[in-house]
Design a protein around this motif. Structure first.
Motif, PDB file in Angstrom:
ATOM      1  N   TYR A 185      30.737 -13.482  -4.959  1.00 22.35           N
ATOM      2  CA  TYR A 185      32.019 -13.418  -4.475  1.00 22.35           C
ATOM      3  C   TYR A 185      32.570 -12.116  -5.052  1.00 22.35           C
ATOM      4  O   TYR A 185      33.334 -11.135  -4.655  1.00 22.35           O
ATOM      5  CB  TYR A 185      32.671 -14.361  -4.381  1.00 22.35           C
ATOM      6  N   ALA A 186      32.618 -12.303  -6.302  1.00 24.30           N
ATOM      7  CA  ALA A 186      33.121 -11.163  -7.467  1.00 24.30           C
ATOM      8  C   ALA A 186      32.743  -9.893  -7.280  1.00 24.30           C
ATOM      9  O   ALA A 186      33.253  -9.109  -7.163  1.00 24.30           O
ATOM     10  CB  ALA A 186      33.166 -11.646  -8.981  1.00 24.30           C
ATOM     11  N   ALA A 187      31.355  -9.861  -7.143  1.00 25.01           N
ATOM     12  CA  ALA A 187      30.708  -8.412  -6.780  1.00 25.01           C
ATOM     13  C   ALA A 187      30.825  -7.759  -5.740  1.00 25.01           C
ATOM     14  O   ALA A 187      31.104  -6.811  -5.793  1.00 25.01           O
ATOM     15  CB  ALA A 187      28.987  -8.907  -6.920  1.00 25.01           C
ATOM     16  N   ILE A 188      31.109  -8.808  -4.536  1.00 27.49           N
ATOM     17  CA  ILE A 188      31.691  -8.176  -3.201  1.00 27.49           C
ATOM     18  C   ILE A 188      32.959  -7.690  -3.313  1.00 27.49           C
ATOM     19  O   ILE A 188      33.377  -6.297  -2.969  1.00 27.49           O
ATOM     20  CB  ILE A 188      31.471  -9.055  -2.238  1.00 27.49           C
ATOM     21  N   LEU A 189      33.893  -8.268  -3.995  1.00 23.97           N
ATOM     22  CA  LEU A 189      34.976  -8.214  -4.451  1.00 23.97           C
ATOM     23  C   LEU A 189      35.397  -7.032  -5.032  1.00 23.97           C
ATOM     24  O   LEU A 189      36.334  -5.892  -4.626  1.00 23.97           O
ATOM     25  CB  LEU A 189      36.042  -9.241  -4.745  1.00 23.97           C
ATOM     26  N   ASN A 190      34.662  -6.625  -6.010  1.00 26.02           N
ATOM     27  CA  ASN A 190      34.740  -5.488  -6.781  1.00 26.02           C
ATOM     28  C   ASN A 190      34.032  -4.310  -6.286  1.00 26.02           C
ATOM     29  O   ASN A 190      33.820  -3.244  -7.125  1.00 26.02           O
ATOM     30  CB  ASN A 190      34.377  -5.778  -8.223  1.00 26.02           C
ATOM     31  N   HIS A 191      33.254  -4.278  -5.106  1.00 23.64           N
ATOM     32  CA  HIS A 191      32.527  -3.354  -4.967  1.00 23.64           C
ATOM     33  C   HIS A 191      33.427  -2.274  -3.924  1.00 23.64           C
ATOM     34  O   HIS A 191      34.150  -2.846  -3.201  1.00 23.64           O
ATOM     35  CB  HIS A 191      31.360  -3.786  -3.903  1.00 23.64           C
ATOM     36  N   PRO A 192      33.368  -1.057  -4.106  1.00 24.15           N
ATOM     37  CA  PRO A 192      34.105  -0.077  -3.271  1.00 24.15           C
ATOM     38  C   PRO A 192      33.862  -0.373  -1.808  1.00 24.15           C
ATOM     39  O   PRO A 192      34.929  -0.173  -1.227  1.00 24.15           O
ATOM     40  CB  PRO A 192      33.803   1.357  -3.910  1.00 24.15           C
ATOM     41  N   GLY A 193      32.912  -0.679  -1.237  1.00 24.21           N
ATOM     42  CA  GLY A 193      32.500  -0.942  -0.098  1.00 24.21           C
ATOM     43  C   GLY A 193      33.162  -1.942   0.583  1.00 24.21           C
ATOM     44  O   GLY A 193      33.309  -2.166   1.972  1.00 24.21           O
ATOM     45  N   SER A 194      33.918  -3.091  -0.334  1.00 23.27           N
ATOM     46  CA  SER A 194      34.549  -3.880   0.387  1.00 23.27           C
ATOM     47  C   SER A 194      36.022  -3.621   0.947  1.00 23.27           C
ATOM     48  O   SER A 194      36.778  -4.226   1.463  1.00 23.27           O
ATOM     49  CB  SER A 194      34.709  -5.158  -0.536  1.00 23.27           C
ATOM     50  N   ASP A 195      36.491  -2.486   0.446  1.00 23.56           N
ATOM     51  CA  ASP A 195      37.890  -1.879   0.621  1.00 23.56           C
ATOM     52  C   ASP A 195      38.142  -1.799   1.952  1.00 23.56           C
ATOM     53  O   ASP A 195      39.167  -2.033   2.579  1.00 23.56           O
ATOM     54  CB  ASP A 195      38.119  -0.607  -0.133  1.00 23.56           C
ATOM     55  N   GLY A 196      37.119  -1.350   2.814  1.00 25.67           N
ATOM     56  CA  GLY A 196      37.534  -1.026   4.267  1.00 25.67           C
ATOM     57  C   GLY A 196      36.669  -1.908   5.267  1.00 25.67           C
ATOM     58  O   GLY A 196      36.456  -1.546   6.186  1.00 25.67           O
ATOM     59  N   MET A 197      36.005  -2.666   4.622  1.00 20.30           N
ATOM     60  CA  MET A 197      34.814  -3.503   5.616  1.00 20.30           C
ATOM     61  C   MET A 197      35.572  -4.490   6.502  1.00 20.30           C
ATOM     62  O   MET A 197      36.791  -4.645   6.400  1.00 20.30           O
ATOM     63  CB  MET A 197      34.030  -4.514   4.559  1.00 20.30           C
ATOM     64  N   ASP A 198      34.920  -4.965   7.367  1.00 23.52           N
ATOM     65  CA  ASP A 198      35.091  -5.375   8.789  1.00 23.52           C
ATOM     66  C   ASP A 198      34.894  -6.878   8.655  1.00 23.52           C
ATOM     67  O   ASP A 198      33.530  -7.271   8.663  1.00 23.52           O
ATOM     68  CB  ASP A 198      34.885  -4.923   9.955  1.00 23.52           C
ATOM     69  N   ALA A 199      35.581  -7.688   8.085  1.00 25.37           N
ATOM     70  CA  ALA A 199      35.285  -9.094   7.706  1.00 25.37           C
ATOM     71  C   ALA A 199      35.804 -10.008   8.695  1.00 25.37           C
ATOM     72  O   ALA A 199      35.868 -11.510   8.518  1.00 25.37           O
ATOM     73  CB  ALA A 199      35.603  -9.488   6.183  1.00 25.37           C
ATOM     74  N   SER A 200      36.272  -9.660   9.859  1.00 28.55           N
ATOM     75  CA  SER A 200      37.073 -10.345  10.650  1.00 28.55           C
ATOM     76  C   SER A 200      36.263 -11.601  11.471  1.00 28.55           C
ATOM     77  O   SER A 200      36.769 -12.582  11.651  1.00 28.55           O
ATOM     78  CB  SER A 200      37.562  -9.557  12.069  1.00 28.55           C
ATOM     79  N   SER A 201      34.732 -11.456  11.249  1.00 27.23           N
ATOM     80  CA  SER A 201      33.980 -12.625  11.758  1.00 27.23           C
ATOM     81  C   SER A 201      33.960 -13.738  10.813  1.00 27.23           C
ATOM     82  O   SER A 201      33.735 -14.763  11.277  1.00 27.23           O
ATOM     83  CB  SER A 201      32.537 -11.997  12.211  1.00 27.23           C
ATOM     84  N   LEU A 202      34.193 -13.569   9.520  1.00 27.95           N
ATOM     85  CA  LEU A 202      34.022 -14.781   8.498  1.00 27.95           C
ATOM     86  C   LEU A 202      34.921 -15.742   8.819  1.00 27.95           C
ATOM     87  O   LEU A 202      36.136 -15.420   8.992  1.00 27.95           O
ATOM     88  CB  LEU A 202      34.289 -14.129   7.138  1.00 27.95           C
ATOM     89  N   ARG A 203      34.625 -16.793   8.829  1.00 29.16           N
ATOM     90  CA  ARG A 203      35.274 -18.194   9.386  1.00 29.16           C
ATOM     91  C   ARG A 203      35.392 -18.880   7.958  1.00 29.16           C
ATOM     92  O   ARG A 203      36.557 -19.300   7.641  1.00 29.16           O
ATOM     93  CB  ARG A 203      34.605 -19.030  10.310  1.00 29.16           C
ATOM     94  N   THR A 204      34.149 -19.272   7.242  1.00 26.86           N
ATOM     95  CA  THR A 204      34.195 -20.162   6.098  1.00 26.86           C
ATOM     96  C   THR A 204      33.340 -19.396   5.259  1.00 26.86           C
ATOM     97  O   THR A 204      32.271 -18.841   5.208  1.00 26.86           O
ATOM     98  CB  THR A 204      33.561 -21.470   6.636  1.00 26.86           C
ATOM     99  N   CYS A 205      33.754 -19.784   3.741  1.00 26.33           N
ATOM    100  CA  CYS A 205      33.022 -19.412   2.709  1.00 26.33           C
ATOM    101  C   CYS A 205      32.883 -20.620   1.646  1.00 26.33           C
ATOM    102  O   CYS A 205      33.786 -21.343   1.422  1.00 26.33           O
ATOM    103  CB  CYS A 205      33.703 -18.304   1.638  1.00 26.33           C
ATOM    104  N   ALA A 206      31.606 -20.890   1.370  1.00 24.61           N
ATOM    105  CA  ALA A 206      31.188 -22.052   0.576  1.00 24.61           C
ATOM    106  C   ALA A 206      30.830 -21.507  -0.782  1.00 24.61           C
ATOM    107  O   ALA A 206      29.936 -20.731  -0.907  1.00 24.61           O
ATOM    108  CB  ALA A 206      30.291 -22.977   1.007  1.00 24.61           C
ATOM    109  N   SER A 207      31.402 -22.099  -1.750  1.00 27.76           N
ATOM    110  CA  SER A 207      31.278 -21.556  -3.130  1.00 27.76           C
ATOM    111  C   SER A 207      30.716 -22.825  -3.829  1.00 27.76           C
ATOM    112  O   SER A 207      31.132 -23.948  -3.885  1.00 27.76           O
ATOM    113  CB  SER A 207      32.216 -20.996  -3.815  1.00 27.76           C
TER     114      SER A 207
END
Length: 496
Positions: A251-273
């Protein structure tokens, strides 16, 4: 329910044209997966694998993994998933200890596996992206070979913090029930879901909560051969992923990646950690940026793995690992196995239908781990009056500084609040006067100017005097296990 593979045959009969797997935009349907697995099962039988025999799997997250996994189970065999990065000496131990007859191995790892098979005589079968190469024979076995609920389905080797890894024997019933609860109770998974398969399938989290739960629900598993934040971002967007499962570093790697700034994550419903404690700063930032909820839970190889979770239908308490799942009991106990009062620190003990049968061929280790029907986890936690557990730390990781207990996790949470810190691991260092001293290895964000002294001063202002680190050093990256979990036990202070 007997053979775990019944979950595959049932779903394949119900929805043969539904995509079981998605890789690089290509789909493998449940009907195709069943046929391919049935052929592997028939070939295994033709090559002398009988019910109860062990078969190793050394593969990345490619379609061949589910194909051979279900093939071994259809034939009544026991799956021994192994980390593809193991070296010959380690492979030798796993093959010899488990008595694996055959190993399905990715081409890149064949040389190492062949070297590792010299003592055990394990047959190494080169396996490509879609399945084994040059491994034919026998009639396909489409119907699961009868097994009992308590027969072993999978042997998962635990990364031993002390000594050699031990093989946790998970039964057909253990995994079946845990997969059902993971799918239905925790993730509310249906056949409409696309599950992000970025956790290694050779690891219990990816195997049960990913592959087995998706099969139970008839959901599609979108596989990433090896976790990479850019690839994960692309898969979430292209495959319209609805459920993501990961460890905090993912989760931290995705969050800190520049590609996550404009990504379309509208489909994401649940994240399990799971896998390790989720830093609250990471959880808050991820949820704000991508507009989804992270549910944190807890489990171990020995508990199939899920033991507790923040449930979607109950209050979520960030920073906790939630409440015990159905069919599982959890409590915090003292050294004598007596339950400690609410709010006090004790070792998590677990009892239920998710607890392993035992450690493979290690009765003494099994008796030590489960002395009274309750599995001792080695994790320290508190429980509140509503049954929510909060991990304090690993029993082995606790630092004893001048007679005072310091829990690395608590110190790490404070250091994570520093804006320049990307990752941190707090460890104990020998100290002549106090026995142990608090120390921290940190990886900083690109371009940051923070010094070890800055981080010490920052922490000192926010935590009790005996807890803040007296020594901090900067590293490029922290050592991680196969799922990306930070390995404190491998953090070494520089000698200078």
């Amino acid at each position: 329910m007997t053979n775990l593979a019944t979950n595959l045959t049932t779903t394949a009969a119900r929805m043969p044209d539904q995509d079981a797997l998605r890789v690089n935009g290509q789909g493998v349907t449940y009907g195709q997966l069943h046929q391919m697995a049935a052929r592997v099962a028939g070939a295994l039988r033709a090559h002398g694998v009988e019910p109860g025999d062990r078969v190793a799997v050394i593969l990345p997250n490619v379609p061949a993994f589910p194909v051979v996994y279900w093939g071994v189970l259809l034939a009544g065999g026991i799956v021994v998933p192994m980390n593809p990065l193991l070296k010959a000496g380690e492979i030798d131990y796993f093959f010899t200890d488990s008595g694996a007859k055959i190993a399905f191995v990715w081409p890149d790892f064949v040389a190492e596996a062949t070297k590792g098979a010299e003592n055990s005589g394990t047959r190494v079968v080169t396996t490509g992206a879609m399945g084994p190469e040059d491994f034919e024979g026998g009639d396909a076995i489409a119907d699961p070979t009868p097994r009992e609920d308590d027969d072993t389905a999978v042997i998962l080797y635990t990364s031993g913090t002390t000594g050699r890894p031990k093989g946790a024997e998970l039964t057909h019933r253990n995994i079946h029930l845990n997969a059902h609860r993971s799918a239905e109770v925790i993730q509310e998974m249906t056949s409409d879901d696309v599950v992000m398969g970025c956790l290694p399938l050779f690891h219990v989290f990816g195997l049960t909560v990913g592959l087995n739960a998706a099969t139970v629900a008839g959901a599609s598993l979108a596989l990433i051969p090896r976790f990479d934040p850019q690839a994960a971002i692309e898969v979430i967007e292209k495959e319209r992923v609805t459920i993501m499962q990961g460890v905090p570093t993912m989760y931290a790697a995705i969050l800190n990646h520049p590609g996550s700034d404009g990504m379309d994550a509208s489909s994401l419903r649940t994240c399990a950690s799971g896998g390790s404690a989720m830093p609250l700063e990471v959880m808050k930032a991820f949820e704000e940026k991508l507009g989804c909820m992270i549910l944190e839970g807890y489990g171990l190889s020995e508990t199939s793995p899920v033991a507790s979770f923040n449930m979607p239908d109950r209050e979520r308490k960030p920073g906790t690992i939630g409440v015990a799942i159905p069919g599982c009991e959890m409590r915090c106990v003292d050294l004598d196995g007596q339950e400690v009062p609410v709010g006090e620190v004790g070792e998590i003990a677990i009892r239920g239908d998710n607890v392993m049968k035992g450690y493979w061929n290690k009765p003494e280790a099994t008796a030590e781990a489960i002395p009274d029907g309750w599995f001792r986890t080695g994790d320290l936690a508190t429980m509140d009056d509503e049954g929510y557990f909060t991990i304090v730390d690993r029993k082995k990781d606790m630092i004893l500084r001048g007679g005072m207990n310091v829990y690395p996790r608590e110190v790490e949470e404070v250091i994570y609040q520093h804006p320049d810190v990307l990752e941190v691991a707090v460890v104990g260092m020998p100290d002549e006067l106090l026995g142990e001293q608090v120390a921290a290895a940190v990886a900083l964000r690109e371009g940051s100017q923070a010094t070890p002294e800055d981080i010490i001063a920052f922490t000192k202002e926010r935590i009790a005097a005996y807890k803040y680190p007296r020594r901090v050093w900067v590293v490029e990256a922290l050592p991680k296990g196969p799922t990306g979990k930070i390995l404190r036990r491998e953090v070494r202070a520089p000698s200078a």
